[in-house]
Enzyme design. Sequence first.
Site, PDB file in Angstrom:
ATOM      1  N   HIS A  62       0.825  -1.210   0.000  1.00 41.18           N
ATOM      2  CA  HIS A  62       0.000   0.000   0.000  1.00 41.18           C
ATOM      3  C   HIS A  62       0.858   1.258   0.000  1.00 41.18           C
ATOM      4  O   HIS A  62       2.035   1.232   0.355  1.00 41.18           O
ATOM      5  CB  HIS A  62      -0.938   0.021   1.207  1.00 41.18           C
ATOM      6  CG  HIS A  62      -0.235   0.110   2.524  1.00 41.18           C
ATOM      7  ND1 HIS A  62       0.220  -0.996   3.200  1.00 41.18           N
ATOM      8  CD2 HIS A  62       0.100   1.175   3.299  1.00 41.18           C
ATOM      9  CE1 HIS A  62       0.801  -0.629   4.325  1.00 41.18           C
ATOM     10  NE2 HIS A  62       0.747   0.699   4.409  1.00 41.18           N
ATOM     11  N   ASP A  64       1.011   5.020   1.600  1.00 41.20           N
ATOM     12  CA  ASP A  64       0.510   5.968   2.596  1.00 41.20           C
ATOM     13  C   ASP A  64       0.331   7.340   1.953  1.00 41.20           C
ATOM     14  O   ASP A  64       1.195   7.798   1.193  1.00 41.20           O
ATOM     15  CB  ASP A  64       1.501   6.123   3.753  1.00 41.20           C
ATOM     16  CG  ASP A  64       1.455   4.967   4.727  1.00 41.20           C
ATOM     17  OD1 ASP A  64       0.564   4.112   4.612  1.00 41.20           O
ATOM     18  OD2 ASP A  64       2.328   4.926   5.615  1.00 41.20           O
ATOM     19  N   HIS A  68      -2.069  10.521   6.244  1.00 48.02           N
ATOM     20  CA  HIS A  68      -1.889   9.484   7.268  1.00 48.02           C
ATOM     21  C   HIS A  68      -1.096   9.996   8.465  1.00 48.02           C
ATOM     22  O   HIS A  68      -1.351   9.589   9.598  1.00 48.02           O
ATOM     23  CB  HIS A  68      -1.189   8.281   6.636  1.00 48.02           C
ATOM     24  CG  HIS A  68      -0.921   7.145   7.567  1.00 48.02           C
ATOM     25  ND1 HIS A  68      -1.875   6.616   8.390  1.00 48.02           N
ATOM     26  CD2 HIS A  68       0.225   6.427   7.799  1.00 48.02           C
ATOM     27  CE1 HIS A  68      -1.352   5.617   9.096  1.00 48.02           C
ATOM     28  NE2 HIS A  68      -0.082   5.493   8.767  1.00 48.02           N
ATOM     29  N   GLU A 185       4.670   0.458   1.563  1.00 51.44           N
ATOM     30  CA  GLU A 185       4.950  -0.483   2.640  1.00 51.44           C
ATOM     31  C   GLU A 185       4.353  -1.845   2.309  1.00 51.44           C
ATOM     32  O   GLU A 185       3.479  -1.966   1.459  1.00 51.44           O
ATOM     33  CB  GLU A 185       4.382   0.043   3.967  1.00 51.44           C
ATOM     34  CG  GLU A 185       5.054   1.338   4.415  1.00 51.44           C
ATOM     35  CD  GLU A 185       4.356   2.024   5.571  1.00 51.44           C
ATOM     36  OE1 GLU A 185       5.027   2.785   6.290  1.00 51.44           O
ATOM     37  OE2 GLU A 185       3.125   1.828   5.745  1.00 51.44           O
TER      38      GLU A 185
END
Length: 222
Positions: A62, A64, A68, A185
């Site tokens: 994913h 960020d 976030h 990540e």
Amino acid sequence: MTMPASDPCTTRRLWDISPPVDAQAPVFPGDTPYQQRWVATIGPGCPVNVSAITTTPHVGAHADAPLHYDPAGEPIGAVDLTPYLGPCRVVHALGCGPLITWAHVAHAMPAGAPCPPRLLVRTYAQMPQQVFDEALPGFDPALLERLADRGVCLIGTDSASVDPAASKTLDAHQVLRRRGLRVLENLCLDAVPEGDYELIALPLKWMSADASPVRAVLRALA
């Protein structure tokens, strides 16, 4: 339609660096696990299967969004896509311990040589795909500063976070915020040799979300 044999899509190798996303996919403790239910199934009077999915946008590989870790940051649907597509370098930092430092990546970043705009760091011999690693490796904030100074625009990791799991100050995330870096990540880099590639990892256009899953792949440069 048959693609012509000379088409580069048929000759350049792809590495899928996205781990599976299903009910066994680990998420950060307290976050929303992946759940799927069927709201329609093929049968008399219904020609299709349709599912409903509930999960965190931080599941699997994913991206960020600045939102976030910055209350004034952009949501993922508003970010520029440029950092998520283009030349990148994969660096192995196996056995790095709790923090990835410059010493763990320096062998792939020779002084005086051009620096790749995107850097993906492998820290696991085998990425945990069904268990959350409470001792996950994070990034030394000083390393992120140094990479930003050398023109890096995106950092990727096979870890679930760029900060240690127990961190409350999120020092590495705050470097991302200040320096305008983007991050991927939960990449699965187990089968990827060190070297240079083309990265393709576009986030979804979720206009108010703090992250987005990506289907991340690497493509050979030739």
